[in-house]
Design an enzyme around this catalytic site. Structure first.
Site, PDB file in Angstrom:
ATOM      1  N   ASP A   1       0.836  -1.194   0.000  1.00  9.69           N
ATOM      2  CA  ASP A   1       0.000   0.000   0.000  1.00  9.69           C
ATOM      3  C   ASP A   1       0.877   1.253   0.000  1.00  9.69           C
ATOM      4  OD1 ASP A   1      -2.351   1.827   0.826  1.00  9.69           O
ATOM      5  OD2 ASP A   1      -3.281  -0.142   0.772  1.00  9.69           O
TER       6      ASP A   1
ATOM      7  N   HIS B   1      -3.352   5.963   3.578  1.00 10.59           N
ATOM      8  CA  HIS B   1      -4.223   4.869   3.170  1.00 10.59           C
ATOM      9  C   HIS B   1      -3.761   3.532   3.745  1.00 10.59           C
ATOM     10  CE1 HIS B   1      -5.864   1.886   0.215  1.00 10.59           C
ATOM     11  NE2 HIS B   1      -6.919   2.672   0.253  1.00 10.59           N
TER      12      HIS B   1
ATOM     13  N   ASN C   1     -13.933  -0.069  -7.227  1.00 15.39           N
ATOM     14  CA  ASN C   1     -15.098   0.767  -6.942  1.00 15.39           C
ATOM     15  C   ASN C   1     -15.745   1.276  -8.221  1.00 15.39           C
ATOM     16  OD1 ASN C   1     -14.252   0.352  -4.377  1.00 15.39           O
ATOM     17  ND2 ASN C   1     -14.050   2.493  -3.809  1.00 15.39           N
TER      18      ASN C   1
ATOM     19  N   SER D   1     -11.314  -0.986  -0.755  1.00 14.09           N
ATOM     20  CA  SER D   1     -10.046  -0.902  -0.028  1.00 14.09           C
ATOM     21  C   SER D   1     -10.216  -1.285   1.429  1.00 14.09           C
ATOM     22  CB  SER D   1      -9.490   0.527  -0.082  1.00 14.09           C
ATOM     23  OG  SER D   1      -8.653   0.736  -1.176  1.00 14.09           O
TER      24      SER D   1
END
Length: 698
Positions: A279, A313, A414, A508
């Site tokens: 990430d 994130h 998404n 996520s």
């Protein structure tokens, strides 16, 4: 020397073909070139013929007999081609290739080299906070002068006997409480492994591993002092704390919605199992490093970082997996609060990365999996899936990790609610692909719905995602002063004791819910294979949404249903689980018992082309077993490894389920052993994907 001479001869042949090819044969040669160049890359070549384009050069499978590390040799050959026709960046020994930049003429020349199998677009990957629509990329630059000298990558041993990552260090992740500035410069990748703790303003040259929480299953490591709380004190400026909102209803219920709290009440907390979080980085939040430091190591394959997680994130994701809720007095607890974390940074400060960074990160994990007892990979990002998984290098990389014993959990993306919107590598049939549900802030699943942004469906007609987990308004760790923290001050959540966290939505967030569930399963049943873990999770889901009055857009849009960690840990098949595609491992009939020892997922699948090419040295010598012994009029049963043409026809007919992956010749390949060349990536424009353009749901 011999390799360079062969590359030189091949390149001379390619140049002569381009220069002297007559008109009629040109059409034939052009069709070959077209087949060896990624269609998405071809489009960019036509639009920007003189611009440097990010590419991955994949070489043909090595031919036997194999000596040394043939995958490293292939990676070095690809690097040599990039030096001749473009700019090299990194060898990717995992997939027999290398990453770099070249313009359209250079790409054409590379594709004509006989030993080149395919030239991929090194596409941008973004967090699965939103993948659709993607912003329009900026104009690409024209060709700069090539470097005058570039060191040749040197092969090295596969995995070191001691837990010392092989590359130079970058600053270690730092704890959340103090604020830090969000970086805005263009990315300059410096993929250098770092370890925790001992944060300093300047990186050291030889990292040492971070101490584990002390589980018996953890490989031996040299103890190092636990990082102090105020590590961010080394940053130069303070950023204002965003005005937090009040505690929203149901912000802490996702763990209960999937029954993970009931598993933890039985003493299963993920202890001893390590999850690699690929990430934007992982900061040393107290919920991860106190009372003992569970961030075992940190490596960087993105731009330079001065703090642990400039984006924010990756830390949020890690908190969903393994946060212990210490700062919130136990309110915001992750799924597996005693699991360990390895930080593999592949997303840059601006919120994007490259496929090559992801492949390189997975390669590092494979080389160090036994050192840190890494059993799970979490990939909460994706790239647009323009083609089949069979030609996708990220899919090949996760398939190799899967066959090496790692459970790979990836985000669906998404792009919903429309069909065929699952992102890469979520399109890969082997991985556990996770969609997002909306738990409505309640524990009971009857009012839950499929999140409208959750992607489903692939161009290969594979039923994806495999299952769903809560992914809307998920509260987890906040990195104060990070890019996401500054962009969304209205999503700061305050616990009753005054500690602050961050609320985010997307697949996520759903992905680490499942990754944490895998850690719980593997603590309880450490001998489970990835196929068994997938079969358990997919085969024991719970029904949801009975009272919502809202149906998914398609029966396959939510996979087999909503994750049920308790049922999976008990091996009990839920009456509401939809198990199509799990395999032939369901036994027990009316008793509803799910036999994890016999259950297997991923039966009858065909792997990606790159997987088949790259693992030829590993597979050579195993019994050749075919699905159709007479396919195409060929007597397949009479073929040997010396006579078989190892191509797409053979890959389609080969019985991949017949391979005993635990006993193949894994020592014939070497990973994490090709240098990442020091190239100034900020001299070549990346696709500009900002954090604020990657998040559109709450």
């Amino acid at each position: 020397m011999r390799r360079r001479r062969l590359i030189g001869i091949s390149c001379l042949v390619a140049t002569l073909l381009i220069a002297v090819m007559p008109i009629a044969p040109t059409a034939r040669a052009e069709s070959i070139v077209q087949n060896k160049i990624d269609p998405a890359l071809r489009e960019r070549m036509q639009a920007h013929p003189l611009s440097l384009l990010p590419i991955i050069v994949e070489m043909e499978a090595a031919t036997g007999p194999f000596t040394g590390s043939p995958n490293v040799d292939r990676a070095n050959e690809a690097m040599d081609l990039l030096r001749l026709y473009g700019t090299p960046v990194a060898g990717l020994a995992l997939i027999d290739g290398a990453a770099g930049f070249a313009n359209a003429p250079g790409i054409e020349a590379i594709s004509l080299v006989p030993t080149v199998a395919y030239v991929h677009l090194d596409a941008t990957v973004v967090p699965a906070l939103a993948l659709d629509p993607l912003p329009t990329p900026p104009p690409l630059p024209t060709v700069p002068p090539l470097p005058t000298a570039t060191p040749t990558p040197m092969p090295a041993p596969t995995a070191p006997p001691t837990p010392v990552p092989t590359a130079t260090a970058t600053p270690a992740p730092t704890p959340t409480p103090a604020a830090t500035p969000a970086a805005t410069d263009s990315p300059t990748p410096d993929p250098s492994p770092t370890t925790l703790p001992a944060p300093t303003p300047t990186p050291s040259q030889q990292p040492t591993p971070v101490p584990s929480a002390g589980p018996t299953a953890e490989p031996t490591a040299t103890p190092a002092p636990t990082p102090t709380q105020d590590v961010h004190a080394s940053t130069s400026t303070e950023t204002p704390t965003p005005t937090p909102t009040g505690l929203i209803q149901g912000s802490a219920v996702y763990s209960q919605a999937v029954n993970a709290d009931q598993v933890r009440s039985q003493g299963t907390t993920g202890r001893g199992v390590t999850v690699a979080v690929l990430d934007s980085g992982v900061a040393a939040d107290p919920d991860l490093v106190q009372p003992s430091n569970r961030i075992l190591a940190s490596v960087n394959f993105a731009d330079e970082r001065l703090v642990g997680d400039p984006g924010g994130h990756g830390t949020h994701v890690a908190g969903i997996v393994a946060g212990n809720g210490g700062r919130s007095d136990g309110l915001f607890v992750g799924i597996a609060p005693e699991a360990n974390i390895v930080d593999v940074r592949v997303l840059s400060t601006n919120g994007s990365g490259r496929i090559s960074s992801v492949v390189r990160g997975i390669e590092w994990v494979l080389a160090h999996r036994t050192v840190y007892n890494i059993r799970v990979l979490n990939l909460s990002f994706g790239a647009p899936a323009a083609t089949s998984y069979r030609t996708d290098p990220m899919s090949a990389a996760i398939e190799i990790a899967w066959r090496r014993g790692l459970v790979v959990v990836v985000a669906a993306g998404n792009g919903g609610p429309g069909p065929n919107t699952v992102a890469s590598p979520g399109i890969d049939p082997y991985a556990i692909t996770v969609g997002a549900s909306d738990d409505k802030g309640t524990i009971t699943p009857g009012d839950d719905t499929l999140a409208p942004f959750s992607s489903w469906g692939t161009s290969d007609s594979n039923a994806k995602p495999d299952l769903v987990a809560p992914g809307r308004r998920i509260v987890s760790l906040r990195v104060q002063g990070s890019a996401l923290d500054l962009l969304f001050p209205d999503r700061v959540v305050v616990a009753p004791n005054g500690s602050t966290y961050l609320r985010l939505s997307g697949t996520s967030m759903a992905t680490p819910v499942v990754a944490g569930a895998v850690a719980l399963l593997l603590q309880r049943r450490p001998n489970l294979s990835p196929d068994q873990v997938k079969a358990l999770l997919v085969g024991t889901t719970q029904p949801y949404g009975q009272d919502s009055g809202v149906a998914p857009p398609d029966p396959t849009a939510d996979g087999s249903g909503l994750l049920d960690v308790l049922a999976a840990s008990q091996g009990q098949l839920s009456a509401g689980a939809r198990t199509s595609g799990v395999g032939d491992g369901l036994v027990g009939g009316a008793s509803g018992v799910f036999d994890a020892l016999q259950a297997r997922a991923n039966r009858g699948l065909r792997p990606a082309d790159t997987f088949a090419r790259a693992l030829l040295p590993v597979l050579r010598g195993v019994p050749l077993r075919w699905k159709d012994p007479d396919l195409g009029g060929i007597a397949w049963g009479s073929l040997t490894w010396d006579s078989v043409a190892w191509d797409s026809v053979a890959w389609d007919n080969f019985d991949w389920d017949s391979v005993a992956w635990d006993s193949v010749a894994w020592d014939s390949v070497a990973w994490d052993s090709v240098a990442w060349d020091s190239v100034a990536w900020d001299s070549v424009a990346w696709d500009s994907v900002a954090w604020d353009s990657s998040i559109c749901w709450d």
